[in-house]
Each structure stands twice: as structure tokens, then as C-alpha cells.
Design an enzyme around this catalytic site. Structure first.
Site, PDB file in Angstrom:
ATOM      1  N   TYR A  93     -27.913   8.598  46.900  1.00 22.04           N
ATOM      2  CA  TYR A  93     -27.813   8.473  48.359  1.00 22.04           C
ATOM      3  C   TYR A  93     -27.693   7.003  48.755  1.00 22.04           C
ATOM      4  O   TYR A  93     -26.816   6.613  49.522  1.00 22.04           O
ATOM      5  CB  TYR A  93     -29.036   9.118  49.045  1.00 22.04           C
ATOM      6  CG  TYR A  93     -29.175   8.712  50.488  1.00 22.04           C
ATOM      7  CD1 TYR A  93     -28.327   9.235  51.459  1.00 22.04           C
ATOM      8  CD2 TYR A  93     -30.128   7.766  50.886  1.00 22.04           C
ATOM      9  CE1 TYR A  93     -28.425   8.829  52.792  1.00 22.04           C
ATOM     10  CE2 TYR A  93     -30.240   7.364  52.206  1.00 22.04           C
ATOM     11  CZ  TYR A  93     -29.385   7.898  53.150  1.00 22.04           C
ATOM     12  OH  TYR A  93     -29.483   7.490  54.460  1.00 22.04           O
ATOM     13  N   PHE A 100     -22.305   8.981  61.986  1.00 21.33           N
ATOM     14  CA  PHE A 100     -23.604   9.453  61.485  1.00 21.33           C
ATOM     15  C   PHE A 100     -23.435  10.476  60.368  1.00 21.33           C
ATOM     16  O   PHE A 100     -24.368  10.701  59.594  1.00 21.33           O
ATOM     17  CB  PHE A 100     -24.395  10.172  62.594  1.00 21.33           C
ATOM     18  CG  PHE A 100     -24.765   9.330  63.776  1.00 21.33           C
ATOM     19  CD1 PHE A 100     -25.849   8.467  63.712  1.00 21.33           C
ATOM     20  CD2 PHE A 100     -24.057   9.414  64.968  1.00 21.33           C
ATOM     21  CE1 PHE A 100     -26.218   7.705  64.804  1.00 21.33           C
ATOM     22  CE2 PHE A 100     -24.415   8.660  66.072  1.00 21.33           C
ATOM     23  CZ  PHE A 100     -25.487   7.796  65.987  1.00 21.33           C
ATOM     24  N   LYS A 105     -24.514   4.573  50.633  1.00 24.88           N
ATOM     25  CA  LYS A 105     -24.586   3.641  51.776  1.00 24.88           C
ATOM     26  C   LYS A 105     -24.086   2.261  51.347  1.00 24.88           C
ATOM     27  O   LYS A 105     -23.331   1.594  52.058  1.00 24.88           O
ATOM     28  CB  LYS A 105     -26.026   3.544  52.289  1.00 24.88           C
ATOM     29  CG  LYS A 105     -26.560   4.825  52.898  1.00 24.88           C
ATOM     30  CD  LYS A 105     -25.792   5.202  54.151  1.00 24.88           C
ATOM     31  CE  LYS A 105     -26.231   6.517  54.727  1.00 24.88           C
ATOM     32  NZ  LYS A 105     -25.307   7.044  55.746  1.00 24.88           N
ATOM     33  N   SER A 129     -28.592   1.918  55.861  1.00 20.41           N
ATOM     34  CA  SER A 129     -30.017   2.131  55.620  1.00 20.41           C
ATOM     35  C   SER A 129     -30.640   0.912  54.973  1.00 20.41           C
ATOM     36  O   SER A 129     -29.983   0.202  54.198  1.00 20.41           O
ATOM     37  CB  SER A 129     -30.170   3.345  54.701  1.00 20.41           C
ATOM     38  OG  SER A 129     -31.471   3.393  54.185  1.00 20.41           O
TER      39      SER A 129
HETATM   40  P1  NAD Z   1     -28.942  14.612  60.065  1.00 23.24           P
HETATM   41  O1  NAD Z   1     -28.745  15.370  58.808  1.00 23.24           O
HETATM   42  O2  NAD Z   1     -29.884  15.156  61.076  1.00 23.24           O
HETATM   43  O3  NAD Z   1     -27.546  14.319  60.773  1.00 23.24           O
HETATM   44  C1  NAD Z   1     -26.345  14.211  60.041  1.00 23.24           C
HETATM   45  C2  NAD Z   1     -25.355  15.149  60.684  1.00 23.24           C
HETATM   46  O4  NAD Z   1     -24.106  15.045  60.021  1.00 23.24           O
HETATM   47  C3  NAD Z   1     -25.777  16.628  60.608  1.00 23.24           C
HETATM   48  O5  NAD Z   1     -25.686  17.183  61.906  1.00 23.24           O
HETATM   49  C4  NAD Z   1     -24.769  17.255  59.659  1.00 23.24           C
HETATM   50  O6  NAD Z   1     -24.526  18.603  59.976  1.00 23.24           O
HETATM   51  C5  NAD Z   1     -23.578  16.356  59.874  1.00 23.24           C
HETATM   52  N1  NAD Z   1     -22.619  16.296  58.767  1.00 23.24           N
HETATM   53  C6  NAD Z   1     -22.855  16.064  57.446  1.00 23.24           C
HETATM   54  N2  NAD Z   1     -21.708  16.024  56.772  1.00 23.24           N
HETATM   55  C7  NAD Z   1     -20.705  16.235  57.669  1.00 23.24           C
HETATM   56  C8  NAD Z   1     -19.288  16.276  57.582  1.00 23.24           C
HETATM   57  N3  NAD Z   1     -18.666  16.115  56.419  1.00 23.24           N
HETATM   58  N4  NAD Z   1     -18.584  16.491  58.714  1.00 23.24           N
HETATM   59  C9  NAD Z   1     -19.213  16.659  59.911  1.00 23.24           C
HETATM   60  N5  NAD Z   1     -20.543  16.609  60.056  1.00 23.24           N
HETATM   61  C10 NAD Z   1     -21.281  16.393  58.938  1.00 23.24           C
HETATM   62  O7  NAD Z   1     -29.382  13.125  59.645  1.00 23.24           O
HETATM   63  P2  NAD Z   1     -29.885  11.907  60.548  1.00 23.24           P
HETATM   64  O8  NAD Z   1     -31.291  11.642  60.187  1.00 23.24           O
HETATM   65  O9  NAD Z   1     -29.517  12.131  61.971  1.00 23.24           O
HETATM   66  O10 NAD Z   1     -29.017  10.744  59.925  1.00 23.24           O
HETATM   67  C11 NAD Z   1     -27.796  10.315  60.494  1.00 23.24           C
HETATM   68  C12 NAD Z   1     -27.211   9.218  59.629  1.00 23.24           C
HETATM   69  O11 NAD Z   1     -28.156   8.156  59.511  1.00 23.24           O
HETATM   70  C13 NAD Z   1     -26.905   9.667  58.193  1.00 23.24           C
HETATM   71  O12 NAD Z   1     -25.724   9.037  57.765  1.00 23.24           O
HETATM   72  C14 NAD Z   1     -28.091   9.151  57.418  1.00 23.24           C
HETATM   73  O13 NAD Z   1     -27.776   8.917  56.059  1.00 23.24           O
HETATM   74  C15 NAD Z   1     -28.383   7.850  58.156  1.00 23.24           C
HETATM   75  N6  NAD Z   1     -29.762   7.389  57.983  1.00 23.24           N
HETATM   76  C16 NAD Z   1     -30.799   8.226  58.307  1.00 23.24           C
HETATM   77  C17 NAD Z   1     -32.111   7.805  58.112  1.00 23.24           C
HETATM   78  C18 NAD Z   1     -33.269   8.721  58.426  1.00 23.24           C
HETATM   79  O14 NAD Z   1     -34.382   8.445  57.962  1.00 23.24           O
HETATM   80  N7  NAD Z   1     -33.099   9.786  59.201  1.00 23.24           N
HETATM   81  C19 NAD Z   1     -32.363   6.520  57.625  1.00 23.24           C
HETATM   82  C20 NAD Z   1     -31.281   5.683  57.329  1.00 23.24           C
HETATM   83  C21 NAD Z   1     -29.984   6.127  57.518  1.00 23.24           C
END
Ligand code: NAD
Ligand code: UDP
Length: 338
Positions: A149, A80, A153, A124
Site C-alpha cells: 500500500y 481519493f 503511494k 500518506s
Molecule cells: P475509502 O475506502 O473510504 O475511500 C476510497 C473510495 O475510493 C471508496 O469509496 C472506494 O469505493 C473508491 N474506489 C476505490 N477504487 C476505486 C476505483 N478504481 N474507481 C472508483 N472508485 C474507487 O478511503 P479513505 O479513508 O476515504 O481514503 C481516501 C484516500 O486517502 C485513499 O487514496 C487512501 O489511500 C488515502 N489515505 C487514507 C488514509 C486514512 O487513514 N483513511 C491515510 C492516508 C491516505
């Protein structure tokens, strides 16, 4: 099964931790708290009654990740960790490419060294680009992304596909999320964006709770029934349960498989405002503004493949989404800080 969740303290990771534990799996979390707080994991422990192995670490740090994989020996990694703000990625493309691509490359290298072969990736719906017409199916060609972004992906998917072609032992599941929203029904964990929310549902929630005056609806002149854009909003616990099925699939297969995680049902911006107003008991104030640059009019999934192959489909609709989002927001008006 033992699953290592990078970014496990974040919004989707924390809900997935609950779903994995409830399905009987062990969970290890790695997070650098760039966009989250260890409080989220404390609350996951409260919900599940289980202690979680928690590492504060950068998933792009090979030395640290090698040691964690060596010590924990996970059966599967769910990746994630990443930066996810579309607008910020336009302003800081280098940081986005560096963090998102580096974490995936580092994990692939460390997995090879430590013999970990199963990987689930947070992709995504943005990879479908602007030219495909919904409902999007997994066989459609990936499109042209509208921001860095999205390209991270797109590129991470390609890197993971190439890695599985070169290594017969690897199993990769690419999950294309549609619009994750809502919160765990306990109200203990939920989405806690930093600063002004970019996304619709956290913005609506903050208007409803009185943190912001009104929502600006980005355009009502689209070619849709009420003129506002349509999206496939999926309850974060449905999404989390999809990860359980995906991880179980990953450990019993080889090669790359891609699944949409969506409901298949489009709702407009005004549909969501109305559903939320019903859930919170008062009208959420909004004004119509101009279109937002880069928005696609319509995006929703064909979710048949996940149902046929993983045996998963979303169970919760927009009323549950709004009920749970409001429960989280009204009990945690300032997010995890208070
Ligand atoms: P979020 O920001 O709440 O969670 C991402 C987590 O990754 C955070 O806790 C952050 O501190 C951690 N992080 C970032 N870089 C890091 C690193 N280098 N090492 C360790 N930890 C790190 O986001 P989310 O909404 O939970 O999204 C999770 C994943 O899903 C992401 O990859 C995001 O791109 C993808 N995504 C999210 C959505 C959405 O709408 N929320 C949609 C499609 C895809
Ligand atoms: N949206 C809006 N006002 C906001 C935030 C979002 O009208 O303050 C609209 C946006 O134009 C889109 C929908 O809500 O049509 C979902 O936007 P979000 O950013 O949540 O998801 P995405 O556009 O990435 O699918």
C-alpha cells in the site's frame, strides 16, 4: 470552481465534498462503491442541501473517465479513489498496484486528452518510511515503505512528479495525510469500515458502542512516555478543509507541491483511549497485546508549510475528534447499513 472527486463516496471524499460545497465550489463524484455506499452522498446532499452529480464508475476505466471529463469539464480533480488496507495489501499486492497505479495513470491520460490540468492527490505519511525522525517535513527524503500500500503511494507521487516535469501546464498537489479520524459534526457521515477495523479509532468506537468486546493495544514497551505508539490524529473535517485550500492552490499554480496535512501534535494509543472514554461517558475496555508487525513507534507532522503557503491549519483537537466520532458511531452503530 468545479472539482471532480474520485472515491468521493468514501470516508475522506464524502467529508471533503461537504467542505467544498460549503466553500462555494461545485462537486462531481465518481466512485465504484468498492468500499463505500451511495448513501454517503445522499447524506452529503442532506447536510449541504445541494444535489451532487454522481457517477458509478471505475476511475481506471479510460473510456468512461474521458467521457466524464469531457461532459463535466472540471477545473480540478481530487483523486481519493484507491485501496487502502495495509494488511490486505500484503496479501493482495497485485490488486493494490493494479488499482492504485492504474487509476492515476488513466486520470493523467484522460486529463491530457480533455485539457484538465489541476490535480490533488491523497498521499500518506507512510512515504516517510521508518528511518526519518518526526516531526516529518516535506523536504525529507522519502523512505522505504513497509508494505505494498505504502509503495503505491510512493510510486504514484513519483509518477505525478514526472508528469508535471514533462508538461508545463500541469499542477499537482501531493497531500500527505497523517491519521484522519472523527466525523462530520452532524453525525450523518463518518468512517464505516467493512469487517473488523484495522485502524485504532474505528476499533475504539466499535468497542464503545458494544460491537466488540475490547481493544487490543499493540505493544506498551515502546520508548514513549506511556510505552504506546504516538500518531498525529487529524479531524477529518480539518483534513477536508485542507483539500479546499489545496484545490484552490492547484488551480492558481503550476508544477508539483507537497504538503503535510497533520496537526503537529502526537498522541499515544492510551491518550486516544482515555479521550474517547471521556467523550462516550464510560471506560473503553482494552488489553495490552504484542506489537503489530510493521508499526513505526512515532509519526507526526511538521505542519508549518501548509500554514505558511495554504493558510491552513487544523482547528480541532482530540476532544472534538472523539466527540464527533462518538456522535457518528452512536447514531449509526452499524454504519451506513442501518
Ligand atoms: P475509502 O475506502 O473510504 O475511500 C476510497 C473510495 O475510493 C471508496 O469509496 C472506494 O469505493 C473508491 N474506489 C476505490 N477504487 C476505486 C476505483 N478504481 N474507481 C472508483 N472508485 C474507487 O478511503 P479513505 O479513508 O476515504 O481514503 C481516501 C484516500 O486517502 C485513499 O487514496 C487512501 O489511500 C488515502 N489515505 C487514507 C488514509 C486514512 O487513514 N483513511 C491515510 C492516508 C491516505
Ligand atoms: N492500534 C492498536 N490497536 C488496534 C489498532 C491500532 O493499538 O486495534 C495502534 C497501532 O499500533 C498504532 C496506532 O494504534 O500505534 C494507530 O494505528 P492505525 O492503524 O490507526 O494507524 P497507522 O498505524 O497506520 O498510523
Amino acid at each position: 470552481m468545479k472539482t471532480l472527486l474520485t472515491g468521493g463516496a468514501g470516508y475522506i471524499g464524502s467529508h471533503t465534498a461537504v467542505a467544498m460545497i460549503e466553500a462555494g465550489h461545485d462537486v462531481v463524484v465518481v466512485d465504484n462503491y468498492y468500499n463505500s455506499s451511495p448513501e454517503a452522498i445522499r447524506r452529503v446532499e442532506e447536510i449541504t442541501g445541494k444535489k451532487i452529480a454522481l457517477y458509478e464508475a471505475d476511475a481506471a476505466d479510460a473510456e468512461v473517465m474521458r467521457k466524464i471529463l469531457h461532459d463535466e469539464k472540471p477545473d480540478c480533480i481530487i483523486h481519493f479513489a484507491g485501496l487502502k488496507a495495509v494488511g490486505e495489501s500484503v496479501a493482495k499486492p497485485v490488486e493494490y498496484y493494479r488499482n492504485n497505479i492504474d487509476t492515476t495513470l488513466t486520470l493523467l491520460e484522460c486529463m491530457r486528452e480533455e485539457g484538465v490540468t489541476n490535480f490533488v492527490f491523497s498521499s500518506s505519511a507512510t512515504v516517510y518510511g521508518e528511518d526519518n525522525v518526526p516531526p516529518f517535513t516535506e523536504e525529507m527524503p522519502k523512505g522505504v515503505c513497509t508494505n505494498p500500500y505504502g509503495w503505491t503511494k510512493w510510486m504514484q507521487e513519483q509518477i505525478l512528479r514526472d508528469a508535471t516535469v514533462a508538461n508545463d501546464e500541469l499542477s499537482v498537489v501531493l497531500l500527505r495525510y497523517f491519521n484522519p479520524v472523527g466525523a462530520h459534526e452532524s453525525g450523518k457521515i463518518g468512517e464505516d469500515p467493512q469487517g473488523i477495523p484495522n485502524n485504532l479509532m474505528p476499533y475504539i468506537s466499535q468497542v464503545a458502542v458494544g460491537r466488540r468486546d475490547h481493544l487490543t493495544v499493540f505493544g506498551d514497551d515502546y520508548d514513549t512516555p506511556d510505552g504506546t505508539c504516538r500518531r498525529d490524529y487529524i479531524h477529518v473535517m480539518d483534513l477536508a478543509e485542507g483539500h479546499v485550500k489545496a484545490a484552490e492552490y492547484a488551480v492558481s499554480h503550476k508544477g508539483t507541491e507537497v504538503f503535510n496535512l497533520g496537526t503537529g501534535n502526537p498522541y499515544s494509543v492510551l491518550d486516544m483511549v482515555n479521550a474517547f472514554s471521556k467523550a462516550c461517558g464510560h471506560q473503553v475496555k482494552y488489553e495490552i497485546g504484542p506489537r503489530r508487525a510493521g508499526d513505526v513507534q512515532d509519526s507526526w507532522a511538521n505542519a508549518d508549510k501548509a500554514k505558511a503557503v495554504l493558510g491552513w491549519e487544523a482547528q480541532r483537537g482530540i476532544d472534538e475528534i472523539c466527540r464527533d466520532a462518538w456522535n457518528w458511531q452512536s447514531h449509526n452503530p452499524q454504519g451506513y447499513d442501518k
